[in-house]
Design an enzyme around this catalytic site. Structure first.
Site, PDB file in Angstrom:
ATOM      1  N   ASP A 131       0.835  -1.199   0.000  1.00 28.69           N
ATOM      2  CA  ASP A 131       0.000   0.000   0.000  1.00 28.69           C
ATOM      3  C   ASP A 131       0.869   1.249   0.000  1.00 28.69           C
ATOM      4  O   ASP A 131       0.595   2.209  -0.698  1.00 28.69           O
ATOM      5  CB  ASP A 131      -0.952   0.004   1.203  1.00 28.69           C
ATOM      6  CG  ASP A 131      -0.229  -0.117   2.536  1.00 28.69           C
ATOM      7  OD1 ASP A 131       0.904  -0.642   2.558  1.00 28.69           O
ATOM      8  OD2 ASP A 131      -0.786   0.309   3.559  1.00 28.69           O
TER       9      ASP A 131
ATOM     10  N   GLU B 165       3.170   0.262   8.206  1.00 33.06           N
ATOM     11  CA  GLU B 165       2.239  -0.572   7.465  1.00 33.06           C
ATOM     12  C   GLU B 165       3.034  -1.311   6.378  1.00 33.06           C
ATOM     13  O   GLU B 165       3.479  -2.424   6.593  1.00 33.06           O
ATOM     14  CB  GLU B 165       1.128   0.309   6.875  1.00 33.06           C
ATOM     15  CG  GLU B 165      -0.050  -0.487   6.415  1.00 33.06           C
ATOM     16  CD  GLU B 165      -1.389   0.246   6.579  1.00 33.06           C
ATOM     17  OE1 GLU B 165      -2.370  -0.373   6.264  1.00 33.06           O
ATOM     18  OE2 GLU B 165      -1.449   1.408   7.016  1.00 33.06           O
TER      19      GLU B 165
ATOM     20  N   TRP C 208     -11.057  -6.891  -1.874  1.00 31.27           N
ATOM     21  CA  TRP C 208      -9.696  -7.178  -1.414  1.00 31.27           C
ATOM     22  C   TRP C 208      -9.419  -8.660  -1.729  1.00 31.27           C
ATOM     23  O   TRP C 208      -8.524  -8.972  -2.506  1.00 31.27           O
ATOM     24  CB  TRP C 208      -9.556  -6.854   0.086  1.00 31.27           C
ATOM     25  CG  TRP C 208      -9.144  -5.425   0.319  1.00 31.27           C
ATOM     26  CD1 TRP C 208      -7.939  -5.010   0.798  1.00 31.27           C
ATOM     27  CD2 TRP C 208      -9.897  -4.232   0.054  1.00 31.27           C
ATOM     28  NE1 TRP C 208      -7.896  -3.632   0.853  1.00 31.27           N
ATOM     29  CE2 TRP C 208      -9.087  -3.134   0.406  1.00 31.27           C
ATOM     30  CE3 TRP C 208     -11.167  -3.967  -0.438  1.00 31.27           C
ATOM     31  CZ2 TRP C 208      -9.513  -1.809   0.262  1.00 31.27           C
ATOM     32  CZ3 TRP C 208     -11.596  -2.656  -0.573  1.00 31.27           C
ATOM     33  CH2 TRP C 208     -10.773  -1.600  -0.232  1.00 31.27           C
TER      34      TRP C 208
ATOM     35  N   GLU D 137      -2.441   8.877  -1.129  1.00 29.97           N
ATOM     36  CA  GLU D 137      -3.520   8.002  -0.642  1.00 29.97           C
ATOM     37  C   GLU D 137      -4.874   8.704  -0.728  1.00 29.97           C
ATOM     38  O   GLU D 137      -5.873   8.100  -1.100  1.00 29.97           O
ATOM     39  CB  GLU D 137      -3.224   7.630   0.821  1.00 29.97           C
ATOM     40  CG  GLU D 137      -4.254   6.720   1.464  1.00 29.97           C
ATOM     41  CD  GLU D 137      -3.830   6.261   2.856  1.00 29.97           C
ATOM     42  OE1 GLU D 137      -2.979   6.950   3.475  1.00 29.97           O
ATOM     43  OE2 GLU D 137      -4.331   5.232   3.323  1.00 29.97           O
TER      44      GLU D 137
HETATM   45  C1  BGC Z   1      -4.166   0.765   3.675  1.00 28.96           C
HETATM   46  C2  BGC Z   1      -4.970   0.696   2.422  1.00 28.96           C
HETATM   47  C3  BGC Z   1      -5.777  -0.562   2.537  1.00 28.96           C
HETATM   48  C4  BGC Z   1      -6.742  -0.293   3.643  1.00 28.96           C
HETATM   49  C5  BGC Z   1      -7.792  -1.313   3.858  1.00 28.96           C
HETATM   50  C6  BGC Z   1      -5.117   0.978   4.793  1.00 28.96           C
HETATM   51  O1  BGC Z   1      -4.540   1.157   6.016  1.00 28.96           O
HETATM   52  O2  BGC Z   1      -3.157   1.696   3.625  1.00 28.96           O
HETATM   53  O3  BGC Z   1      -4.407   1.050   1.283  1.00 28.96           O
HETATM   54  O4  BGC Z   1      -6.344  -1.081   1.409  1.00 28.96           O
HETATM   55  O5  BGC Z   1      -6.095  -0.012   4.844  1.00 28.96           O
HETATM   56  O6  BGC Z   1      -8.920  -0.682   3.934  1.00 28.96           O
END
Ligand code: BGC
Length: 723
Positions: A340, A346, A405, A606
């Site tokens: 992400d 993360e 997802w 984002e």
């Molecule tokens: C991430 C996203 C991910 C999401 C899930 C976030 O914390 O950075 O890109 O898909 O959580 O909802």
């Protein structure tokens, strides 16, 4: 490959210090060939006679370690001499770092009960035909190194002033052999090197270096210093509206880099971690931070070694910046796993983000090996019941999967197949694809739909009720639409593979019927987009008309989130609204792709308004400035604006459709794509009152210009149409 070596760990606990495993050996005869096989529990750097072995950074890469651990094979023939020293430095890496910053991950805690360990086997053949093997065993040493801390989120502490003399003993460790696999993915390597673009003193009086580009990697230091002097750096993606260094969006990731110097000239960069950054703050520097020489610092971008295949350019410089930002977003989030973001606590292989971006990713770069490896981890992580995690490798182990997802399980193999034409990926993922659809069928509370469950919805949709991350589109509509799409992809994949797919074909019909019954009206932009794009709307033209109306009513604005955005422009242009699609693409005010460009972005954000119009940040806790998902729009530019469209019956561009759609607001646009069959390029530009189209195709093509179809063989073609 047969392993005879033993897993080694240091005899004594070295705490946070990265262990340096080593052995020395002499070779009396002339070496014809030598291969080093090596892996670690952690990430490693191997050296022979003080030179780095191979170019793989952060080896052995990141996999679902409990099931699959890659080892690497390096040709080291030219590195060996008469007397040799082999060293392997092991940092925590993804195996043992504190991953998932906001969670106490039981999976990670379980991995961390294993100590840092190494496994190495050097196989030598001599010119006289004899062979010899050097194995990691009791005779090796494991001493503390200069790396006093190395952690994926927290960075590195390094002390070059330590004199290393002591040899520490090793302990044989009962490490994994069953799970070892040869390197499957691409190597992560050092790629670009960037000099400092500017040195700033912020209003707070801090000394900051700007590398001019948000990137993923680390910083190399080159300086002359005295033993014990310190360089201490912090990393950031952005400055705040006052121009001060801003790190809140890293959340709990410390992302530190503290280096203690030795005497004289020295060059060093961290080897066992990475950072997502554009700026560094100099917290300490020999002689004082006001003495900083920017030439001492070089940013090194580190990412999976992929071949670039796609290029976009046009007459609008802001759009060109967007294209560059999409490329940098991909680089920064392709560090062995599609992540992400690369900076905060993360950096995970979020499945939703991956499926959103995969088509664009496979246009920009040749990603077949990269995704093949990641999808194998997905299969390894899939639950018995077909569950697919929110992230792969699945560190989160959430109780329930989420629609859009988990559907990465079907979408990603299909996209890799379409892009490269190799059915192998469908073969290896087919069971995972089927099991995912079967999971939904058994989990839903309403046959034919996916009701119940816990989903992310249209994540970050702008039509979200205040305080929520989830857009207003109905979660069960989204889940049911993806259920249909995933089932359709299982049917398609099964056909390619010659499998009996009658049950899934029947299920697909049932889902479409149930969807139409349950959702006769669409309430949001994303709902319209999904209904049309997944062929669920009984009257797709009417749904596209409704979508166009909604976009206009919102002030020619998108309101879609992760789920709707990738398909939004496609649905508009397919039903006669290319003009509106261009309006969204070229819009510069918030919300839009170009808004972040006007704010100086060098990667994809984002949030559409990660930095708001007044300069404030959208939030402190969920605000990545390097999140590739919305970069998915590049796919529309390649396949609609430039018109290079894959043909499903001829995957991998064995044949191609080229149907460019120019827009008057641009003078010219050009896309080129290196396929397995050669380079396809499509360019249009204004010439007086005409559009001139220049098209090169290495394969037979169907070219559509202003609605007129031309079937052509491989070659170069020029067409004209009236503006
Ligand atoms: C991430 C996203 C991910 C999401 C899930 C976030 O914390 O950075 O890109 O898909 O959580 O909802």
């Amino acid at each position: 490959m047969e392993w005879k070596a033993k897993w080694l760990t240091p005899e004594t606990d070295l705490g946070e210090t990265a262990p340096l495993f080593s052995t020395e050996f002499s070779l009396a005869r002339k070496v014809q060939n030598a291969v080093l096989y090596v892996t670690a529990l952690g990430v490693y750097e191997a050296r022979i006679n003080d030179s780095r072995v191979g170019e793989f950074v952060l080896a052995p890469g990141w996999t679902t370690y409990q099931k699959r651990l890659q080892y690497q094979a390096y040709d080291v023939t030219d590195m060996l001499g008469e007397n040799n020293r082999l060293e392997v430095l092991v940092g925590r890496g993804w195996y043992r770092s504190r991953l998932v910053g906001w969670q106490d991950s039981s999976y990670m805690n379980e991995l961390r009960t294993n100590p840092p360990a190494v496994l190495a086997q050097l196989e030598i053949s001599y010119e006289d035909g004899s062979t010899q093997t050097i194995l990691s065993d009791e005779s090796w040493s494991a001493a503390g190194s200069s790396v006093l801390l190395s952690d994926i989120y927290d960075g590195e502490i390094y002390d070059a002033s330590i004199e290393h003399s002591s040899r520490g003993s090793v302990r044989i460790f009962d490490g994994p052999f069953q799970t070892l696999i040869p390197q499957q993915g691409e190597e992560i390597r050092e790629q670009e090197r960037l000099a400092a673009a500017a040195v700033l003193v912020t209003p707070k009086g801090e000394t900051v270096i700007d590398f001019g580009q948000n990137l993923t990697g680390y910083v190399e230091l080159s300086l002359t210093a005295e033993k014990g002097q310190v360089v201490d750096l912090s990393f950031a993606e952005v400055l705040d509206k006052e121009g001060n260094f801003y790190t809140e969006n890293y959340r709990s990731a410390k992302a530190q880099y503290r280096y203690t110097c030795c005497d004289g000239f020295q060059t060093y960069h961290p080897k066992l971690t990475f950072y997502g950054f554009r700026y560094i703050r100099i917290n300490e520097f020999p002689g004082g931070v006001d003495k900083v020489d920017p030439a001492c610092f070089t940013a090194i971008a580190v990412h999976s070694h992929l071949k670039r295949t796609g290029y976009l350019r046009c007459s609008n410089e802001k759009l060109n910046q967007l294209f560059d930002n999409i490329i940098w977003g991909q680089k920064g989030n392709f560090v062995d796993v599609p992540t992400d973001c690369p900076q905060r606590d993360e950096r995970l292989g979020w499945t939703g983000d991956a499926q959103v971006f995969i088509r664009t990713a496979c246009l920009n770069y040749d990603c077949e090996r990269f995704y093949t490896k990641w999808l194998a981890d997905m299969s390894a992580d899939q639950g018995e019941n077909g569950y697919i995690g929110h992230v792969i490798p699945d560190l989160l182990r959430a109780p329930e999967p989420s629609a859009a997802w988990g559907d990465a399980a079907t979408i990603c193999p299909w996209e890799v197949y379409l892009a490269y034409g190799n059915p192998k990926i469908l073969r290896s993922q087919f069971d995972t694809m089927k099991k995912w659809v079967t999971y939904i069928t058994s989990a839903t509370t309403t046959p034919g739909l996916w009701t119940g469950g816990a989903h992310y919805g249209d994540w970050l949709g702008l039509d979200a009720p205040s305080g929520s991350y989830k857009g207003s589109s109905r979660e069960e509509l989204i889940a049911s639409a993806f259920y249909a799409y995933s089932t359709a992809l299982v049917v398609k994949a099964g056909k390619v593979l010659g499998e009996d797919i009658s049950t899934f074909a029947k299920l697909y019909e049932e889902i479409v019927a149930a969807f139409r019954g349950a959702y006769p009206v669409y309430k949001t932009q994303t709902e319209c987009v999904l209904a049309v794009h997944f062929a669920l709307a009984p009257d797709p033209k009417a749904a596209a008309d409704q979508l166009a109306g909604m976009v206009r009513k919102a002030g020619v604005q998108l309101e879609t989130g992760f789920v709707g955005t990738p398909y939004l422009l496609h649905v508009l242009s397919r039903y006669g609204y290319a003009d509106l699609a261009y309006s969204l693409l070229l819009r510069e005010e918030y919300p839009s792709w170009l808004y972040s460009v006007t704010k100086g972005a060098t990667t994809i954000w984002e949030h559409w308004d990660g930095i708001m119009e007044n300069g404030d940040f959208w939030s402190a806790d969920m605000n990545s400035f390097n999140h590739y998902a919305y970069g998915a729009v590049a796919d529309w530019v390649y396949s609609v604006a430039a018109g290079i469209t894959p043909v499903e019956e001829y995957p991998g561009y064995e044949r191609v459709r080229i149907a460019p759609i120019p827009d008057q607001r641009l003078d010219w646009l050009e896309a080129s794509l290196d396929t397995r069959h050669g380079r396809i390029s499509s360019r249009w530009k204004k010439e007086g009152a005409l559009w001139k189209y220049s098209i090169d195709t290495p394969v037979p093509a169907e070219i559509t210009i202003s609605g007129k179809l031309h079937r052509v063989d491989a070659g170069s073609y020029v067409f004209y149409s009236e503006i």
